[in-house]
Scaffold this motif. Structure first.
Motif, mmCIF file in Angstrom:
data_model
loop_
_atom_site.group_PDB
_atom_site.id
_atom_site.type_symbol
_atom_site.label_atom_id
_atom_site.label_comp_id
_atom_site.label_asym_id
_atom_site.label_seq_id
_atom_site.Cartn_x
_atom_site.Cartn_y
_atom_site.Cartn_z
ATOM 1 N N GLN A 12 0.826 -1.210 0.000
ATOM 2 C CA GLN A 12 0.000 0.000 0.000
ATOM 3 C C GLN A 12 0.868 1.272 0.000
ATOM 4 O O GLN A 12 0.502 2.274 -0.591
ATOM 5 N N GLU A 135 -0.874 -7.891 5.251
ATOM 6 C CA GLU A 135 -0.151 -7.857 3.958
ATOM 7 C C GLU A 135 0.974 -8.897 3.916
ATOM 8 O O GLU A 135 1.483 -9.327 4.956
ATOM 9 N N ARG A 172 -4.735 -9.165 -0.330
ATOM 10 C CA ARG A 172 -4.708 -7.715 -0.058
ATOM 11 C C ARG A 172 -3.497 -7.062 -0.740
ATOM 12 O O ARG A 172 -3.627 -6.033 -1.395
ATOM 13 N N ILE A 175 -4.014 -7.020 -4.504
ATOM 14 C CA ILE A 175 -5.015 -6.029 -4.939
ATOM 15 C C ILE A 175 -4.372 -4.639 -4.981
ATOM 16 O O ILE A 175 -4.493 -3.911 -5.975
ATOM 17 N N TYR A 176 -3.655 -4.275 -3.923
ATOM 18 C CA TYR A 176 -2.993 -2.956 -3.915
ATOM 19 C C TYR A 176 -1.999 -2.836 -5.067
ATOM 20 O O TYR A 176 -1.967 -1.842 -5.783
ATOM 21 N N THR A 179 -3.630 -3.189 -8.894
ATOM 22 C CA THR A 179 -4.429 -2.023 -9.310
ATOM 23 C C THR A 179 -3.509 -0.812 -9.543
ATOM 24 O O THR A 179 -3.703 -0.057 -10.488
ATOM 25 N N LYS A 180 -2.481 -0.655 -8.689
ATOM 26 C CA LYS A 180 -1.521 0.455 -8.913
ATOM 27 C C LYS A 180 -0.822 0.319 -10.265
ATOM 28 O O LYS A 180 -0.467 1.300 -10.900
ATOM 29 N N VAL A 198 -15.203 -4.422 -0.228
ATOM 30 C CA VAL A 198 -13.905 -4.628 -0.881
ATOM 31 C C VAL A 198 -13.838 -3.873 -2.214
ATOM 32 O O VAL A 198 -12.749 -3.522 -2.697
ATOM 33 N N GLU A 199 -15.015 -3.576 -2.782
ATOM 34 C CA GLU A 199 -15.058 -2.818 -4.056
ATOM 35 C C GLU A 199 -14.349 -1.468 -3.921
ATOM 36 O O GLU A 199 -13.853 -0.921 -4.905
ATOM 37 N N ARG A 200 -14.298 -0.953 -2.681
ATOM 38 C CA ARG A 200 -13.627 0.348 -2.485
ATOM 39 C C ARG A 200 -12.138 0.271 -2.800
ATOM 40 O O ARG A 200 -11.483 1.293 -2.963
ATOM 41 N N LEU A 201 -11.601 -0.951 -2.867
ATOM 42 C CA LEU A 201 -10.189 -1.109 -3.256
ATOM 43 C C LEU A 201 -10.028 -1.147 -4.777
ATOM 44 O O LEU A 201 -8.934 -1.354 -5.284
#
Ligand code: CP
Length: 310
Positions: A12, A135, A172, A175-176, A179-180, A198-201
């Motif tokens: 993150q 993480e 987790r 996903i971070y 998406t980055k 979880v959609e907020r990620l």
């Protein structure tokens, strides 16, 4: 461009440039791990301490190999035979290790946030090798390295992550990271194992495996973590595997050249059908190989200008 960090605690906190730097650096170290003599003087004179409060095969071994291949001294603390059993705290344990002049401490702990306590209290670099359900940054980095190696890019790919998303630190971190790096991420599993909101990620949520992996470039299957589940999230393991075990037939819903990944250890027949273990789509052992190069890159970059790669 340096990493400019003392510690690696989470994906993150990394930028896309940081992630690219680590993956690019790992490419050079992978070349080293392919040589007959797999050793460079990069971390000669440095001391790396593996402090694992939870079991591990891949992560602990690959950190040890990575450090040894860069000529560092390595100490593995067996928590079960250390003074931890006499009640010594995490920070006291680490401070005493540091008093013996450690440079890098690699920690795995069941408590989310344990690596932060060490990073704040120590001068040594601290690397998170997995903290509770929070993480597992080096796993995500080796996963992204493997995907980029296989697909040539991360940007624009569709990556499906299947299984126990709620308890998975690997999910987790991935996903971070993904998406980055511009990938589209879908999470798939029973509703009881998908975290609320979880959609907020920035991910799409699916409850049906075939729908979720449709047209995916990459399918990451997660381990069902019975040891982290305080209660039952599905009727029984057979019920789970009937709906979520990846078979050759189900894999046809993904792209024809999709790759199948898993952080390990795999419960064959629960998460992935054994028929896929030798299939060309499955790159699980390549992930393990890449883990050494990625961990070499992380330790090298955290050591900054004091280290010299060759
Ligand atoms: N992927 C992973 O963390 O495996 P280990 O638990 O064996 O280290």
């Amino acid at each position: 461009m340096p990493l400019n960090k003392k510690d690696l605690l989470e994906i993150q906190e990394l930028s896309s440039d940081d992630i690219k730097l680590i993956i690019d650096t790992a490419v050079s170290f992978k070349e080293v791990t392919g040589r007959d003599i797999k050793k460079v003087p990069t971390l000669r004179g440095k001391t790396v301490v593996n402090l694992f409060y939870e079991p591990s095969t891949r992560t602990r071994t690959s950190f040890e190999l990575a450090a040894k291949r860069m000529s560092a001294d390595v100490i593995n603390i067996a928590v079960s035979t250390s003074s931890v059993v006499k009640g010594e705290t995490l920070l006291d344990t680490a401070r005493n290790i540091e008093a013996m002049r450690s440079d890098i401490i690699v920690i795995r702990h069941s408590a989310a946030g344990a690596p932060y306590i060490l990073a704040k209290g120590l001068k040594s670099s601290v690397i998170n090798a997995g903290d509770g359900c929070h993480e597992h940054p080096t796993q995500a980095l080796l996963d992204m390295f493997t995907i980029r190696e296989k697909k040539g890019r991360l940007d624009g790919l569709t990556v499906a992550i299947v299984g126990d998303i709620t308890h998975s630190r690997v999910a987790r971190s991935n996903i971070y990271g993904l998406t980055k790096m511009g990938a589209k991420v879908k999470v798939i599993g029973p509703a009881t194992l998908i975290p609320l909101e979880v959609e907020r990620l920035g991910v799409d949520v699916h409850y049906n495996l075939n729908e979720g992996i449709k047209d995916a470039d990459v399918v990451i299957m997660l381990r069902v973590q019975l040891e982290r589940q305080g209660k039952t999230y599905f009727p029984d393991i057979r019920e789970y595997s009937m709906q979520y075990c990846l078979t050759k037939e189900r894999l046809r819903f993904a792209k024809e050249d999709a790759i199948v990944m898993h952080p390990g250890p795999v419960n064959w027949g629960v998460e992935i059908s054994p028929e896929l273990s030798e299939d060309k789509s499955t790159v699980i052992l390549e992930q393990v190989t890449n883990g050494v190069a990625v961990r070499m890159a992380v330790m090298y970059l955290l050591s900054g200008e004091k280290a010299t790669a060759s």
